[in-house]
Design a protein around this motif. Structure first.
Motif, PDB file in Angstrom:
ATOM      1  N   GLN A  21       0.822  -1.204   0.000  1.00 47.32           N
ATOM      2  CA  GLN A  21       0.000   0.000   0.000  1.00 47.32           C
ATOM      3  C   GLN A  21       0.861   1.261   0.000  1.00 47.32           C
ATOM      4  O   GLN A  21       0.421   2.302  -0.477  1.00 47.32           O
ATOM      5  CB  GLN A  21      -0.926   0.000   1.216  1.00 47.32           C
ATOM      6  N   SER A  76       3.426  -2.481 -11.755  1.00 47.72           N
ATOM      7  CA  SER A  76       1.975  -2.461 -11.593  1.00 47.72           C
ATOM      8  C   SER A  76       1.631  -3.055 -10.233  1.00 47.72           C
ATOM      9  O   SER A  76       1.933  -4.219  -9.976  1.00 47.72           O
ATOM     10  CB  SER A  76       1.302  -3.264 -12.711  1.00 47.72           C
ATOM     11  N   LEU A  77       1.030  -2.222  -9.386  1.00 47.93           N
ATOM     12  CA  LEU A  77       0.630  -2.664  -8.049  1.00 47.93           C
ATOM     13  C   LEU A  77      -0.799  -2.174  -7.807  1.00 47.93           C
ATOM     14  O   LEU A  77      -1.027  -0.997  -7.548  1.00 47.93           O
ATOM     15  CB  LEU A  77       1.581  -2.106  -6.986  1.00 47.93           C
ATOM     16  N   SER A  78      -1.735  -3.065  -7.894  1.00 47.52           N
ATOM     17  CA  SER A  78      -3.144  -2.671  -7.861  1.00 47.52           C
ATOM     18  C   SER A  78      -3.593  -2.150  -6.506  1.00 47.52           C
ATOM     19  O   SER A  78      -4.576  -1.407  -6.423  1.00 47.52           O
ATOM     20  CB  SER A  78      -4.025  -3.859  -8.261  1.00 47.52           C
ATOM     21  N   SER A  79      -2.880  -2.502  -5.427  1.00 48.77           N
ATOM     22  CA  SER A  79      -3.301  -2.070  -4.093  1.00 48.77           C
ATOM     23  C   SER A  79      -2.535  -0.853  -3.595  1.00 48.77           C
ATOM     24  O   SER A  79      -2.819  -0.351  -2.501  1.00 48.77           O
ATOM     25  CB  SER A  79      -3.117  -3.219  -3.089  1.00 48.77           C
ATOM     26  N   LEU A  80      -1.589  -0.347  -4.383  1.00 45.03           N
ATOM     27  CA  LEU A  80      -0.721   0.735  -3.924  1.00 45.03           C
ATOM     28  C   LEU A  80      -1.501   2.034  -3.733  1.00 45.03           C
ATOM     29  O   LEU A  80      -2.247   2.465  -4.618  1.00 45.03           O
ATOM     30  CB  LEU A  80       0.412   0.959  -4.921  1.00 45.03           C
ATOM     31  N   LYS A  81      -1.304   2.682  -2.571  1.00 48.53           N
ATOM     32  CA  LYS A  81      -1.973   3.945  -2.260  1.00 48.53           C
ATOM     33  C   LYS A  81      -1.008   5.129  -2.226  1.00 48.53           C
ATOM     34  O   LYS A  81      -1.402   6.244  -2.545  1.00 48.53           O
ATOM     35  CB  LYS A  81      -2.704   3.841  -0.921  1.00 48.53           C
ATOM     36  N   LEU A 137       3.047   6.416  -3.221  1.00 46.44           N
ATOM     37  CA  LEU A 137       4.282   6.115  -3.939  1.00 46.44           C
ATOM     38  C   LEU A 137       5.210   7.321  -3.840  1.00 46.44           C
ATOM     39  O   LEU A 137       4.854   8.426  -4.247  1.00 46.44           O
ATOM     40  CB  LEU A 137       3.976   5.794  -5.403  1.00 46.44           C
ATOM     41  N   ILE A 195      -0.025   6.415 -14.162  1.00 44.37           N
ATOM     42  CA  ILE A 195      -0.903   6.284 -13.001  1.00 44.37           C
ATOM     43  C   ILE A 195      -1.920   5.164 -13.201  1.00 44.37           C
ATOM     44  O   ILE A 195      -2.495   4.648 -12.244  1.00 44.37           O
ATOM     45  CB  ILE A 195      -1.628   7.617 -12.724  1.00 44.37           C
ATOM     46  N   ASN A 239      -1.374   2.235 -13.726  1.00 47.36           N
ATOM     47  CA  ASN A 239      -0.902   1.008 -13.085  1.00 47.36           C
ATOM     48  C   ASN A 239      -1.208   0.965 -11.595  1.00 47.36           C
ATOM     49  O   ASN A 239      -0.949  -0.037 -10.936  1.00 47.36           O
ATOM     50  CB  ASN A 239       0.610   0.863 -13.278  1.00 47.36           C
ATOM     51  N   TYR A 240      -1.743   2.072 -11.057  1.00 42.47           N
ATOM     52  CA  TYR A 240      -2.005   2.153  -9.618  1.00 42.47           C
ATOM     53  C   TYR A 240      -3.413   2.708  -9.390  1.00 42.47           C
ATOM     54  O   TYR A 240      -3.589   3.866  -9.034  1.00 42.47           O
ATOM     55  CB  TYR A 240      -0.974   3.062  -8.927  1.00 42.47           C
ATOM     56  N   LEU A 244      -4.121   4.610  -6.065  1.00 45.50           N
ATOM     57  CA  LEU A 244      -3.151   5.602  -5.622  1.00 45.50           C
ATOM     58  C   LEU A 244      -3.824   6.914  -5.208  1.00 45.50           C
ATOM     59  O   LEU A 244      -4.692   7.431  -5.912  1.00 45.50           O
ATOM     60  CB  LEU A 244      -2.155   5.878  -6.751  1.00 45.50           C
TER      61      LEU A 244
END
Length: 437
Positions: free
Chosen positions: A291, A306-311, A313, A326, A328-329, A332
């Motif tokens: 996250q 690519s990180l689907s859960s990343l909030k 960065l 963006i 990919n997230y 975010l």
């Protein structure tokens, strides 16, 4: 108070001439500091009775090694139980372990939850047998800049302390030249949630034994920053047995990643700090459920992950020339890109950035073209640009705007998109002509 109680609280009765020697109480902060107490000034400790935090500095307690310390009297126990002290800090003293072992058990009569040693030297070996089966209220224990014998070979002492250590929740051993942590010791800390081993001398090879099977089963936060780690994948292999790990800090280690060496990070990992690790590319694999990812202060030229859960960065202080996609997230909400080599924000990315809560792109060499300046001004108008706007957003090009604040660059429709005015004007003239005819 009895001398035993004073030893328990401070380990700090020091004969010191010509130095500040008494206790000082800050009523606002409920903080009491005691310096080099002497037989004459020890009475000032009474000021610390209403304090929640007491700090003792200076001490020469070797002369009390032979002092008879028996069981406390009922009145002494009642005195300890009445104290509101929650944290004790002991600094700048030489601590004989044999004395500490005899005094530590009296903490069971207090409400002290945090015990910290700062710039202390631990000397000798203590007899910890009196601590067998003893429980203490202390849940947070820290050692900073301390000197002691290596932990290897002290497993018996940890066994005697196990009843207490099994309930400890926070442990910090920082700036203390730690090179290894035996497996058996890690297994004692069955309830530990936070472990801080920053600024030590840990190497890749020492991690496997430290985080062996069964060690630190409840650990959620681990800091290994400022050590001598070098292999991204060795760290991954070492911590993969920590099933509850959520926060891992590897910052300020010189890491290298070997893409041919697969590893599997704990599925629970949510916050990953890889800042100031000397990386010139994003290492793989990354924990899949992250996250928060901090890769600031590195040498990254591109970020294509690519990180689907990343909030959140953080990519500030790198060598990026373009904004990472963006798309990919999808989750975010925070993106920091300060101090890179980004000259312009593409129109499509500006639209996506506008959905974020916190965007920072300060101190980049901006090209203040109509689209470049206009995109940043639009983000600022929506309140999405964070700290640094407008003072840290300046134009690098074109020459006519070099050094200008981006916020001051004119982006009127007439200057930036004259066609948008010419077309309607032509239509209006044509309609007038038709009407006149």
């Amino acid at each position: 108070m009895s001398v035993a109680v004073l030893l328990l609280l401070g380990l700090g009765l020091l004969e010191a001439e010509g130095r500040r020697s008494r206790c000082f109480f800050n009523r606002t902060q409920e903080y009491c500091e005691c310096y080099n107490l002497t037989e004459d000034t020890v009475g000032s400790i009474i000021q610390c009775l209403p304090a929640t935090v007491v700090e003792f500095r200076g001490g020469d307690v070797e002369k009390y090694i032979g002092f008879p310390i028996g069981d406390l009297t009922p009145s002494a126990i009642e005195t300890l139980d009445s104290l509101v002290i929650e944290k004790i800090i002991i600094g700048d003293v030489l601590v004989p372990e044999i004395l500490l072992a005899r005094v530590l058990r009296f903490f069971s009569y207090t409400h002290v939850q945090e015990l910290a040693f700062d710039s202390c030297i631990f000397q000798g070996t203590g007899d910890w047998s009196d601590m067998d089966g003893q429980n203490l209220p202390i849940v947070s224990l820290s050692f900073h800049n301390v000197t002691s014998a290596p932990l290897t070979g002290h497993e018996q002492a940890f066994s005697s302390l196990s009843s207490w250590l099994q309930t400890l929740e926070e442990l910090a051993v920082t700036s203390s030249h730690v090179t290894s942590l035996p497996c058996a010791i890690g297994r004692v800390f069955s309830a530990l949630h936070s472990l801080n081993l920053a600024q030590n001398s840990l190497r890749d090879g020492s991690l496997a034994s430290a985080f062996c099977q069964g060690a630190f089963p409840q650990l959620q936060e681990l800091s290994l920053c400022h050590n001598n780690l070098s292999s991204y994948h060795s760290v991954c292999e070492a911590v993969k047995l920590l099933p509850e790990l959520q926060h891992l800090d590897l910052s300020h280690n010189k890491l290298m990643a070997d893409p041919s060496s697969p590893c599997q990070w704990p599925a629970s990992l949510r916050l990953f700090n890889l800042s100031s690790t000397g990386l010139d590319e994003v290492p793989t694999p990354l924990p899949p459920s992250l996250q928060v990812l901090d890769m600031s202060h590195n040498h990254l030229h591109a970020v294509d992950i690519s990180l689907s859960s990343l909030k959140k960065l953080f990519l500030n202080q790198n060598l990026l020339q373009a904004v990472p996609s963006i798309r990919n997230y999808p989750m975010l909400d925070t993106l920091h890109l300060d101090n890179n080599s980004i000259s312009e924000l593409p129109r499509d990315e500006v639209k996506l950035l506008g959905h974020l809560q916190d965007v920072a792109v300060a101190d980049n060499p901006f090209s203040c073209s109509c689209s470049g300046a206009g995109g940043l001004q639009a983000l600022a108008a929506r309140g999405h640009l964070g700290q640094g706007w407008p003072g840290d957003y300046r134009c690098q090009s074109p020459a006519e705007y070099q050094g200008w604040l981006v916020a001051q660059v004119p982006v009127s429709v007439l200057r930036c998109d004259p066609a948008a005015l010419v077309a309607p004007l032509c239509v209006a003239l044509a309609l007038l002509a038709v009407a006149g005819a």
